[in-house]
Design a protein around this motif. Structure first.
Motif, PDB file in Angstrom:
ATOM      1  N   VAL A  13       0.673   7.032 -11.876  1.00  0.00           N
ATOM      2  CA  VAL A  13       2.066   7.052 -11.430  1.00  0.00           C
ATOM      3  C   VAL A  13       2.386   5.679 -10.837  1.00  0.00           C
ATOM      4  O   VAL A  13       1.642   5.185  -9.984  1.00  0.00           O
ATOM      5  CB  VAL A  13       2.318   8.150 -10.368  1.00  0.00           C
ATOM      6  CG1 VAL A  13       3.803   8.250 -10.052  1.00  0.00           C
ATOM      7  CG2 VAL A  13       1.788   9.497 -10.833  1.00  0.00           C
ATOM      8  N   VAL A  14       3.475   5.086 -11.314  1.00  0.00           N
ATOM      9  CA  VAL A  14       3.871   3.754 -10.863  1.00  0.00           C
ATOM     10  C   VAL A  14       5.118   3.905  -9.991  1.00  0.00           C
ATOM     11  O   VAL A  14       6.128   4.464 -10.424  1.00  0.00           O
ATOM     12  CB  VAL A  14       4.151   2.833 -12.072  1.00  0.00           C
ATOM     13  CG1 VAL A  14       4.546   1.440 -11.601  1.00  0.00           C
ATOM     14  CG2 VAL A  14       2.925   2.771 -12.978  1.00  0.00           C
ATOM     15  N   VAL A  15       5.027   3.423  -8.746  1.00  0.00           N
ATOM     16  CA  VAL A  15       6.036   3.739  -7.728  1.00  0.00           C
ATOM     17  C   VAL A  15       6.549   2.465  -7.047  1.00  0.00           C
ATOM     18  O   VAL A  15       5.743   1.666  -6.554  1.00  0.00           O
ATOM     19  CB  VAL A  15       5.404   4.644  -6.633  1.00  0.00           C
ATOM     20  CG1 VAL A  15       6.471   5.141  -5.660  1.00  0.00           C
ATOM     21  CG2 VAL A  15       4.635   5.820  -7.240  1.00  0.00           C
ATOM     22  N   PRO A  16       7.880   2.270  -6.970  1.00  0.00           N
ATOM     23  CA  PRO A  16       8.414   1.153  -6.182  1.00  0.00           C
ATOM     24  C   PRO A  16       7.991   1.300  -4.713  1.00  0.00           C
ATOM     25  O   PRO A  16       8.017   2.399  -4.167  1.00  0.00           O
ATOM     26  CB  PRO A  16       9.934   1.298  -6.324  1.00  0.00           C
ATOM     27  CG  PRO A  16      10.139   2.144  -7.529  1.00  0.00           C
ATOM     28  CD  PRO A  16       8.948   3.063  -7.585  1.00  0.00           C
ATOM     29  N   LEU A  17       7.630   0.177  -4.089  1.00  0.00           N
ATOM     30  CA  LEU A  17       7.043   0.229  -2.742  1.00  0.00           C
ATOM     31  C   LEU A  17       7.765  -0.709  -1.783  1.00  0.00           C
ATOM     32  O   LEU A  17       7.927  -1.888  -2.061  1.00  0.00           O
ATOM     33  CB  LEU A  17       5.562  -0.174  -2.830  1.00  0.00           C
ATOM     34  CG  LEU A  17       4.812  -0.440  -1.523  1.00  0.00           C
ATOM     35  CD1 LEU A  17       4.745   0.811  -0.662  1.00  0.00           C
ATOM     36  CD2 LEU A  17       3.408  -0.960  -1.826  1.00  0.00           C
ATOM     37  N   SER A  18       8.187  -0.149  -0.646  1.00  0.00           N
ATOM     38  CA  SER A  18       8.700  -0.979   0.444  1.00  0.00           C
ATOM     39  C   SER A  18       8.014  -0.533   1.726  1.00  0.00           C
ATOM     40  O   SER A  18       6.886  -0.910   2.021  1.00  0.00           O
ATOM     41  CB  SER A  18      10.223  -0.861   0.512  1.00  0.00           C
ATOM     42  OG  SER A  18      10.705  -1.573   1.627  1.00  0.00           O
ATOM     43  N   GLY A  19       8.664   0.332   2.511  1.00  0.00           N
ATOM     44  CA  GLY A  19       8.033   0.838   3.733  1.00  0.00           C
ATOM     45  C   GLY A  19       6.932   1.840   3.450  1.00  0.00           C
ATOM     46  O   GLY A  19       6.099   2.136   4.310  1.00  0.00           O
ATOM     47  N   GLY A  20       6.948   2.414   2.250  1.00  0.00           N
ATOM     48  CA  GLY A  20       5.844   3.268   1.812  1.00  0.00           C
ATOM     49  C   GLY A  20       6.051   4.765   1.990  1.00  0.00           C
ATOM     50  O   GLY A  20       5.125   5.543   1.772  1.00  0.00           O
ATOM     51  N   GLY A  21       7.255   5.184   2.369  1.00  0.00           N
ATOM     52  CA  GLY A  21       7.511   6.623   2.496  1.00  0.00           C
ATOM     53  C   GLY A  21       7.427   7.319   1.146  1.00  0.00           C
ATOM     54  O   GLY A  21       6.835   8.393   1.014  1.00  0.00           O
ATOM     55  N   LEU A  22       8.013   6.687   0.140  1.00  0.00           N
ATOM     56  CA  LEU A  22       8.034   7.282  -1.199  1.00  0.00           C
ATOM     57  C   LEU A  22       6.625   7.379  -1.769  1.00  0.00           C
ATOM     58  O   LEU A  22       6.184   8.447  -2.207  1.00  0.00           O
ATOM     59  CB  LEU A  22       8.934   6.446  -2.121  1.00  0.00           C
ATOM     60  CG  LEU A  22       9.003   6.913  -3.573  1.00  0.00           C
ATOM     61  CD1 LEU A  22       9.591   8.310  -3.671  1.00  0.00           C
ATOM     62  CD2 LEU A  22       9.814   5.935  -4.426  1.00  0.00           C
ATOM     63  N   ILE A  23       5.892   6.279  -1.736  1.00  0.00           N
ATOM     64  CA  ILE A  23       4.568   6.286  -2.371  1.00  0.00           C
ATOM     65  C   ILE A  23       3.589   7.154  -1.579  1.00  0.00           C
ATOM     66  O   ILE A  23       2.714   7.806  -2.165  1.00  0.00           O
ATOM     67  CB  ILE A  23       4.028   4.848  -2.579  1.00  0.00           C
ATOM     68  CG1 ILE A  23       2.994   4.828  -3.697  1.00  0.00           C
ATOM     69  CG2 ILE A  23       3.450   4.260  -1.297  1.00  0.00           C
ATOM     70  CD1 ILE A  23       2.623   3.430  -4.176  1.00  0.00           C
ATOM     71  N   SER A  24       3.738   7.213  -0.247  1.00  0.00           N
ATOM     72  CA  SER A  24       2.842   8.068   0.550  1.00  0.00           C
ATOM     73  C   SER A  24       3.030   9.525   0.178  1.00  0.00           C
ATOM     74  O   SER A  24       2.058  10.264  -0.023  1.00  0.00           O
ATOM     75  CB  SER A  24       3.116   7.896   2.054  1.00  0.00           C
ATOM     76  OG  SER A  24       2.816   6.593   2.482  1.00  0.00           O
ATOM     77  N   GLY A  25       4.289   9.952   0.094  1.00  0.00           N
ATOM     78  CA  GLY A  25       4.581  11.342  -0.251  1.00  0.00           C
ATOM     79  C   GLY A  25       4.123  11.678  -1.656  1.00  0.00           C
ATOM     80  O   GLY A  25       3.494  12.719  -1.891  1.00  0.00           O
ATOM     81  N   ILE A  26       4.416  10.784  -2.596  1.00  0.00           N
ATOM     82  CA  ILE A  26       4.042  11.030  -3.995  1.00  0.00           C
ATOM     83  C   ILE A  26       2.520  11.053  -4.135  1.00  0.00           C
ATOM     84  O   ILE A  26       1.956  11.939  -4.787  1.00  0.00           O
ATOM     85  CB  ILE A  26       4.655   9.963  -4.932  1.00  0.00           C
ATOM     86  CG1 ILE A  26       6.159  10.179  -5.052  1.00  0.00           C
ATOM     87  CG2 ILE A  26       3.987  10.002  -6.306  1.00  0.00           C
ATOM     88  CD1 ILE A  26       6.869   9.165  -5.940  1.00  0.00           C
ATOM     89  N   ALA A  27       1.839  10.084  -3.503  1.00  0.00           N
ATOM     90  CA  ALA A  27       0.376  10.017  -3.634  1.00  0.00           C
ATOM     91  C   ALA A  27      -0.269  11.269  -3.057  1.00  0.00           C
ATOM     92  O   ALA A  27      -1.198  11.833  -3.647  1.00  0.00           O
ATOM     93  CB  ALA A  27      -0.158   8.768  -2.939  1.00  0.00           C
TER      94      ALA A  27
END
Ligand code: PLP
Length: 324
Positions: A176-190
């Motif tokens: 899964v390839v996820v745009p990353l800034s503060g990391g809320g999105l990627i943390s939840g998805i991961a």
């Protein structure tokens, strides 16, 4: 896991809480990217979310978890735009007061979008940190509830519902390839995908200049980075020197972080439009950009998250009119 305060159960609770308030977004095959990657690529069309970005998931979950007393005070947040929009919409749905603070790097179309949702907007300073100071001041003065755009367990759990959805739509996904800034999105998805399928690779992508999470992971602790204007404006800002949640989650759960240049981001927006017929903003185009630039190896079935569509349309027109 050490230092991780959001559990898979929190994700399912969030899913139940926000049901009916957010859209389940489609997952679409991409023949053009599949050909380039040499293995199957599908696009998670989260730019079709209400308010035009996934931020609505976390904002809605955070607001619906407030106590009655907190709801009466209202919510305040700082935002590069999309969280402000999601928070304003969620607050309007819940019938509570909402104040959004932002720096003047935020594009005008995003400011207007937030005002149209009934929120009070305050524009202060040149950086997210300046906006944060204004948030702290209003919290102190009026007792409103500050909601962080990423470093908050209810926000992370809300964003993680996107990962649960993806696993339902494509149980055989391998990366899964996820745009990353503060990391809320990627943390939840991961957290979502790895709880269900631990071998799935989760790859974060961000812009070269001002990559706060990348620099922090490299340094072993949250560090401050200089902010630059970028086509990926929604990926700007720091992770907070006193980051409590996302830094540890990214460190534990994310397999790799890839950086893309401004030209590569423009190519991502261009490709999304001409080949996929999708209008996406720069911050949402980094996944496609990294694949086009050959910066990630094919790792089997790959899902790319298209995270938002809130681009300034004259800018979008200029990007897609170039011959790249
Ligand atoms: C906020 C945002 C991101 C990054 O999300 P984080 O949780 O801060 O990592 C990516 N894409 C878009 C469109 C966004 O608005």
């Amino acid at each position: 896991m050490d230092g991780i305060h959001v559990s898979p159960v929190d994700l399912y609770r969030a899913k139940k809480t926000i049901h009916g308030f957010v859209r389940r977004t489609p997952l679409a095959a991409s023949p053009s990217l599949t050909e380039i990657a040499g293995s199957e690529v599908r696009l998670k069309m989260e730019h079709h979310q209400i308010t035009g970005a996934f931020k609505l998931r976390g904002a809605t979950n955070a607001i619906l978890n407030l106590s009655d007393a907190q709801m009466q005070k209202g919510v305040i947040g700082m935002s590069t735009g999309n969280f402000g929009r999601g928070l304003a919409y969620a607050a309007q749905q819940a019938g509570i007061r909402c104040v959004i603070c932002m720096s003047n790097l935020v594009p005008k179309n995003k400011v207007e979008g937030i005002k149209a949702l009934g929120a009070e907007v305050r524009i202060v300073g040149q950086s997210q940190d300046d906006a944060q100071l204004e948030v702290d001041r209003v919290v102190e003065e009026q007792g409103m509830v500050a909601l962080d755009p990423f470093d908050h367990p209810d926000v992370i759990a809300g964003q993680g519902t996107l990962g649960l959805e993806l696993m339902e739509q494509w149980p055989q996904v391998e990366a899964v390839v996820v745009p990353l800034s503060g990391g809320g999105l990627i943390s939840g998805i991961a957290l979502a995908v790895k709880s269900i399928s631990p071998t799935v690779r989760v790859i974060g992508v961000t812009m070269e200049k001002g990559a706060a999470m990348y620099e922090s992971i490299k340094a072993g602790k949250p560090v401050q980075v200089k902010e630059y204007p970028s086509l990926a404006d929604s990926l700007g800002g720091g992770i907070g020197l006193s980051n409590q949640y996302t830094f540890n989650m990214v460190k534990a759960l994310v397999d790799d972080i890839v950086l893309v240049s401004e030209a590569e981001i423009a190519q991502g927006v261009h490709h999304a439009y001409w080949r996929e017929k999708q209008i996406i903003e720069g911050g949402a185009a980094v996944g496609i950009a990294t694949l086009l630039a050959g910066k990630i190896q094919s790792s089997g079935n790959m899902a790319i998250i298209l995270s938002g569509c809130n681009i300034d349309m004259p800018l979008h027109h200029r990007i897609i009119s170039e011959n790249n």
